[in-house]
Design a protein around this motif. Structure first.
Motif, PDB file in Angstrom:
ATOM      1  N   ARG A  36       0.836  -1.202   0.000  1.00 50.89           N
ATOM      2  CA  ARG A  36       0.000   0.000   0.000  1.00 50.89           C
ATOM      3  C   ARG A  36       0.871   1.252   0.000  1.00 50.89           C
ATOM      4  N   LEU A  37       0.254   2.378  -0.254  1.00 53.35           N
ATOM      5  CA  LEU A  37       0.961   3.658  -0.233  1.00 53.35           C
ATOM      6  C   LEU A  37       1.665   3.862   1.099  1.00 53.35           C
ATOM      7  N   GLY A  38       2.911   4.230   1.072  1.00 54.05           N
ATOM      8  CA  GLY A  38       3.625   4.577   2.292  1.00 54.05           C
ATOM      9  C   GLY A  38       3.898   3.419   3.221  1.00 54.05           C
ATOM     10  N   GLU A  39       3.760   2.197   2.723  1.00 58.11           N
ATOM     11  CA  GLU A  39       3.895   1.037   3.593  1.00 58.11           C
ATOM     12  C   GLU A  39       5.249   0.348   3.374  1.00 58.11           C
ATOM     13  N   GLN A 197      11.052   7.620   5.110  1.00 54.61           N
ATOM     14  CA  GLN A 197       9.659   7.233   4.882  1.00 54.61           C
ATOM     15  C   GLN A 197       8.695   8.197   5.570  1.00 54.61           C
ATOM     16  N   GLY A 201       6.808   9.699   2.627  1.00 53.84           N
ATOM     17  CA  GLY A 201       5.680   8.805   2.383  1.00 53.84           C
ATOM     18  C   GLY A 201       5.963   7.743   1.336  1.00 53.84           C
TER      19      GLY A 201
ATOM     20  N   ARG B 590       7.409  -2.981  14.275  1.00 55.23           N
ATOM     21  CA  ARG B 590       6.939  -1.657  13.913  1.00 55.23           C
ATOM     22  C   ARG B 590       5.425  -1.514  14.019  1.00 55.23           C
ATOM     23  N   LEU B 593       0.563  -0.410   9.382  1.00 54.74           N
ATOM     24  CA  LEU B 593       0.558   0.946   8.852  1.00 54.74           C
ATOM     25  C   LEU B 593      -0.713   1.665   9.313  1.00 54.74           C
ATOM     26  N   THR B 597      -1.157   8.471   7.856  1.00 56.95           N
ATOM     27  CA  THR B 597       0.157   9.070   8.096  1.00 56.95           C
ATOM     28  C   THR B 597       0.274  10.313   7.230  1.00 56.95           C
ATOM     29  N   GLN B 598       1.092  11.232   7.692  1.00 55.68           N
ATOM     30  CA  GLN B 598       1.181  12.521   7.001  1.00 55.68           C
ATOM     31  C   GLN B 598       1.699  12.371   5.579  1.00 55.68           C
ATOM     32  N   GLY B 599       2.474  11.337   5.328  1.00 53.25           N
ATOM     33  CA  GLY B 599       3.087  11.220   4.011  1.00 53.25           C
ATOM     34  C   GLY B 599       2.223  10.459   3.014  1.00 53.25           C
ATOM     35  N   ALA B 600       1.099   9.906   3.503  1.00 49.81           N
ATOM     36  CA  ALA B 600       0.342   9.000   2.646  1.00 49.81           C
ATOM     37  C   ALA B 600      -0.222   9.663   1.401  1.00 49.81           C
ATOM     38  N   GLN B 601      -0.442  10.969   1.484  1.00 53.80           N
ATOM     39  CA  GLN B 601      -1.008  11.612   0.298  1.00 53.80           C
ATOM     40  C   GLN B 601       0.075  12.012  -0.699  1.00 53.80           C
ATOM     41  N   ALA B 602       1.317  11.885  -0.328  1.00 54.58           N
ATOM     42  CA  ALA B 602       2.414  12.321  -1.206  1.00 54.58           C
ATOM     43  C   ALA B 602       2.469  11.474  -2.481  1.00 54.58           C
TER      44      ALA B 602
END
Lengths: 282, 602
Positions: A36-39, A197, A201, B590, B593, B597-602
């Motif tokens: 997924r995005l950012g994962e 990351q 992102g 960790r 997810l 998260t702030q970066g997810a829209q990037a």
């Protein structure tokens, strides 16, 4: 899933065997995985399990003979060279060996501007970008004029990360990026991966043979064995309470840095090995 | 661990070695041979270019009065059998020789380098086609083809040289395609592809640079051959008789050899010196390229942290009560140094003190460059070339290994002190079977007969957990896996019943499940025979699993030592603690997810 960045479905990779009439070597047999995005998805396995091949297939460096790799909804498994090149700004790589992944004859600045020149970024703009990148990976600004051999393994890996980040990709394939590094260097480079990351992102496909490294960095973990994924799921569950017998073996084989806990783990591993051996004998 | 990593993996590399960026030309000029040959060739080229200005007379003007005039006067080098000025002819002839050689080399390079780049880079069918064609060309006898070509195409020297260029192009092809195929495997070429570089750009940027040097060397040699061959054809009278050429002059002089032998000297000198200069230039270029690699190694050793600042006291943990077994090895104040080309010695191990008792496994842990392997190799007296024990003693059963003769050391190694290496595969000879490599030392060291050694080897292979000893015994190293190879080496190490086993990262190259089995094996063997073991590793897990005692090394010194449990429970030295902090095994996972998260829209 709407935020799915990369989807691998029933992927088969076969390398042609030398000589006529020989069966091709099947490195991956029908493997599925998504990111997924950012994962961060961690990929664990031993040598020959096909984990590096999966990474190379995503990068377009391995021959896909079956199944599909979809990036942002589009099948990228059989792209032509030109279309593949256009993907460079989306999918990037950090390789294992920091000594052969940087051309020894080029300066750091030349290495970092290489991807930018493809995008026809103007020279002053590119120089500024190189300074930002060096800063992002915590290297001194004057590093640009030096050659790779003037840097240690950890620093070279920072340079490789900077190169991967140059085009602001959305996915980086990390192929054993810390396994050639010393323990304390490894920890700092892993921290850098997390920091990058958090700020950009970017998603990682993080390939490693080390369960502890993968667990430290991954949101989800997949375990590979002989070209297939035998177990996947939430990072904590896979790395702390594995279900599949192979994952359990892998988990128990990694020695703990505590003599007493390791003694327990060893006893448990031996018990499991005996249990596994017993039915096959009878 | 902090997230704002202040990277302390940045040693201050201020004293930069800029040699790589000093251009090749300047490095060639720095060597006398290179400078002289380059200057000579430059003069020849200039003479050829400015021949009309330099030549005192028309090269074709024949004066019947001055036939075979001696050097001096109007004719600096004399005249030939037709009364033509030798110097003028020599100058004009150099034009033909040089341009002919340039044509041949140019054609050969254009064909050979292009084909080599394509075949080396793309491989597969282009490689098979190019290799077949080049093999056919190499099989053709050049001089016969040249003579045939002259008959068909006429006596133009350039056609001949073009044909020669085609004929010798396989030499370029071979060199270039081999170099390219080597670079093709490098990860940086893959990285460039992933960066989106086109094939043309990758070849220009990453591959041509590698090909450049061997191509220059080859071109120099080839130019010499072309000049000689052309002169040979002209000498035989197969060239263009209308134009002055070195070979043609040689032929004229040969006809007058009894009357004026001196005329033979000038064209011979021109041909000989030019060819020698070309060959010398080629070797000067090669030397300049080879020399560029040297300073790096020296700098790396200098980069080791200064010894004095770290010379703090060693943290020694208390011994548990109860008697220890007899002491087997005691290293006292051991210092290891490497001799440098300038006569100085760089110390890499500074005063190490450690002991191994019978039936005990002593772990030596540290990061790369800490001197742990150097210490272990010093005990075996197997330091790399230039390395030596600078001071200190190594007591092993009453003898000081540091002062023993090489002959006495050989008697100890293998029999009393055994060794398990890091890379199992590179420590087995691919030419001999596993069985041969196992039995040979036993027959030499223990004096066993062939059958007795074989029985013992099979027993040992079974003992180290090899499922089918007979098959492994008869196998060659490439037929067994890395884990099996390490078992074979362990079997070999314990075959002569050693008292001390030195294991240098014995499981680092192995998969983690195989590592666990090999560690089990080492533990069991050590218990059975009550050997002492000195185990070099960088892995705290391995130490925890196997070692009774541990010494932590840093920058050539032991900083902390004691029973494993005590050191692991309460590491007291700052460096040991920082290493434990870097261990990831006990960190929290960790977690999944978090979607926002702030970066997810990037």
């Amino acid at each position: 899933m709407t935020d799915r960045l990369l989807g691998v479905e029933d992927l088969v990779v076969e390398y042609p065997a030398r000589g006529f009439g020989k069966k091709p070597f099947r490195a991956l047999s029908g493997l599925s995985l998504d990111i997924r995005l950012g994962e961060t998805v961690g990929l664990v396995g031993e040598s020959g399990s096909g984990k590096t091949t999966l990474g190379r297939a995503v990068l377009g460096l391995a021959p896909v003979t079956g199944g599909s790799i979809r990036y942002a909804g589009r099948d990228i498994s059989r792209l032509g060279r030109k279309e593949r090149r256009a993907l460079a700004s989306d999918i990037q790589v950090v390789f294992q060996d920091p000594y052969t992944s940087l051309n020894p004859a080029l300066t750091i600045e030349q290495i970092l501007t290489e991807p930018l020149t493809v995008r026809k970024v103007a020279r002053p703009e590119a120089a500024r970008r190189v300074r930002d990148l060096l800063d992002q990976v915590h290297l001194p600004a004057d590093a640009g004029s030096r050659l790779p051999r003037e840097f240690s393994g950890g620093q070279r890996q920072r340079i490789a990360i900077a190169r991967a980040l140059a085009l602001e990709p959305r996915l980086i394939v990390c192929d054993e990026p810390v396994s050639a590094l010393d323990l304390s260097t490894q920890a700092r480079v892993l921290d850098l991966f997390r920091e990058v990351q958090d700020s950009t992102g970017v998603a990682y496909l993080f390939i490693s043979h080390d369960l502890a490294v993968v667990r430290h960095l991954s949101h989800r973990v997949a375990v590979m064995y002989r070209g297939e994924i035998v177990e996947s799921g939430d990072g904590d569950q896979v790395t702390s309470r594995p279900q599949h017998p192979y994952t359990q073996r892998l988990f128990l084989a990694a020695p703990l840095p505590d003599p007493d806990l390791q003694e327990q783990r060893r006893a448990e591993r031996r018990r499991l090995a005996r249990a596994a051996a017993a039915p096959s004998v009878s | 661990m902090t997230t704002t990593a202040a990277p302390t993996d940045l040693p201050a590399v201020r004293t930069l070695e800029r040699t790589a960026r000093v251009s090749l030309v300047r490095r060639v000029l720095r060597s006398p041979v290179g400078a002289v040959s380059l200057v000579f060739l430059l003069l020849v080229v200039l003479a050829a270019v400015f021949a009309p200005l330099l030549a005192p007379q028309d090269p074709d003007f024949a004066s019947a009065r001055d036939v075979l005039a001696p050097p001096g006067g109007d004719h600096l080098l004399g005249t030939d059998g037709s009364g033509r000025d030798i110097l003028s002819r020599l100058l004009y002839a150099s034009r033909l020789s040089l341009s002919g050689a340039a044509t041949a080399v140019g054609v050969a390079a254009a064909i050979g380098i292009t084909a080599g780049l394509l075949a080396g880079y793309y491989g597969r069918w282009s490689e098979s086609v190019a290799s077949s064609v080049s093999s056919v060309f190499m099989a053709l006898p050049a001089i016969v083809v040249l003579l045939a070509a002259r008959t068909v195409l006429g006596p133009s020297p350039y056609t001949t040289m073009i044909v020669l260029g085609v004929l010798v192009s396989p030499a370029f092809y071979r060199v270039v395609s081999a170099a390219v195929a080597g670079v093709r495997q490098e990860l940086y070429v893959d990285a460039a592809r992933v960066s989106g570089l086109s094939d043309g750009r990758i070849i220009a940027r990453h591959i041509l640079t590698v090909v450049r040097a061997p191509a220059i060397i080859l071109a120099a040699g080839m130019a010499g051959i072309a000049i000689t061959l052309q002169a040979g054809l002209d000498f035989l009278g197969l060239g263009d008789p209308q134009r002055p050429s070195w070979g043609g002059m040689l032929s004229d002089a040969f006809a007058a050899i009894y009357r004026e032998p001196l005329t033979l000297l000038w064209p011979s000198l021109a041909i000989g010196l030019t060819c020698i200069a070309l060959v010398l230039l080629g070797s000067a270029v090669r030397d300049a390229l080879e020399r560029s690699g040297r300073p790096r190694r020296r700098r790396r050793r200098d980069a080791a942290p200064p010894a004095a600042s770290l010379a703090e006291s060693v943290v020694v943990h208390d011994e548990p009560t109860g008697a220890r077994a007899e002491e087997l090895l005691h290293v006292r104040d051991l210092a290891v140094g490497y001799d440098q080309p300038d006569g100085s010695t760089t110390e890499v191990v500074h005063g190490v003190e450690l002991s191994v008792h019978r039936g005990e496994i002593h772990g030596l842990i540290g990061e790369s460059g800490s001197g742990k392997t150097q210490t272990a190799f010093a005990v075996m007296r197997l330091l790399a070339a230039g390395g030596r024990i600078v001071r200190g003693s190594i007591e092993f059963e009453g003898a000081d290994l540091a002062t023993l003769s090489e002959k006495e050391m050989t008697r100890l190694r293998g029999r009393r002190i055994a060794y398990v290496p890091q890379e199992p595969m590179s420590n087995l000879d691919p030419v001999f079977t596993v069985g041969h490599q196992l039995t040979e030392p036993m027959r030499v060291a223990l004096g066993l007969s062939r059958t007795a050694a074989r029985t013992r080897a099979l027993d040992l292979l079974a003992r180290v957990g090899i499922p089918d000893p007979q098959r492994t015994f008869a196998a060659y190293p490439h037929q067994i896996s890395g884990g099996m190879a390490q078992r074979v080496l362990i079997a070999g190490a314990v075959s002569c019943g050693p008292d001390l086993l030195i294991a240098d990262e014995p499981t680092t190259a192995l998969d983690v499940t195989v590592q666990a089995e090999v560690l089990d094996l080492l533990r069991d063997l050590q218990r059975e025979s009550s050997m002492g073991v000195l185990l070099v590793t960088h892995n705290f897990g391995v130490v925890a699993d196997l070692c009774d005692r541990v010494s932590v090394m840093r920058a050539g010194r032991i900083v902390e030592t004691g029973p494993t449990r005590a050191v692991f429970a309460t590491p007291r030295h700052e460096y040991t603690r920082s290493l434990f902090d870097a261990v990831l095994e006990d960190t929290a996972p960790r977690g999944p997810l978090v979607p926002t998260t702030q970066g997810a829209q990037a």
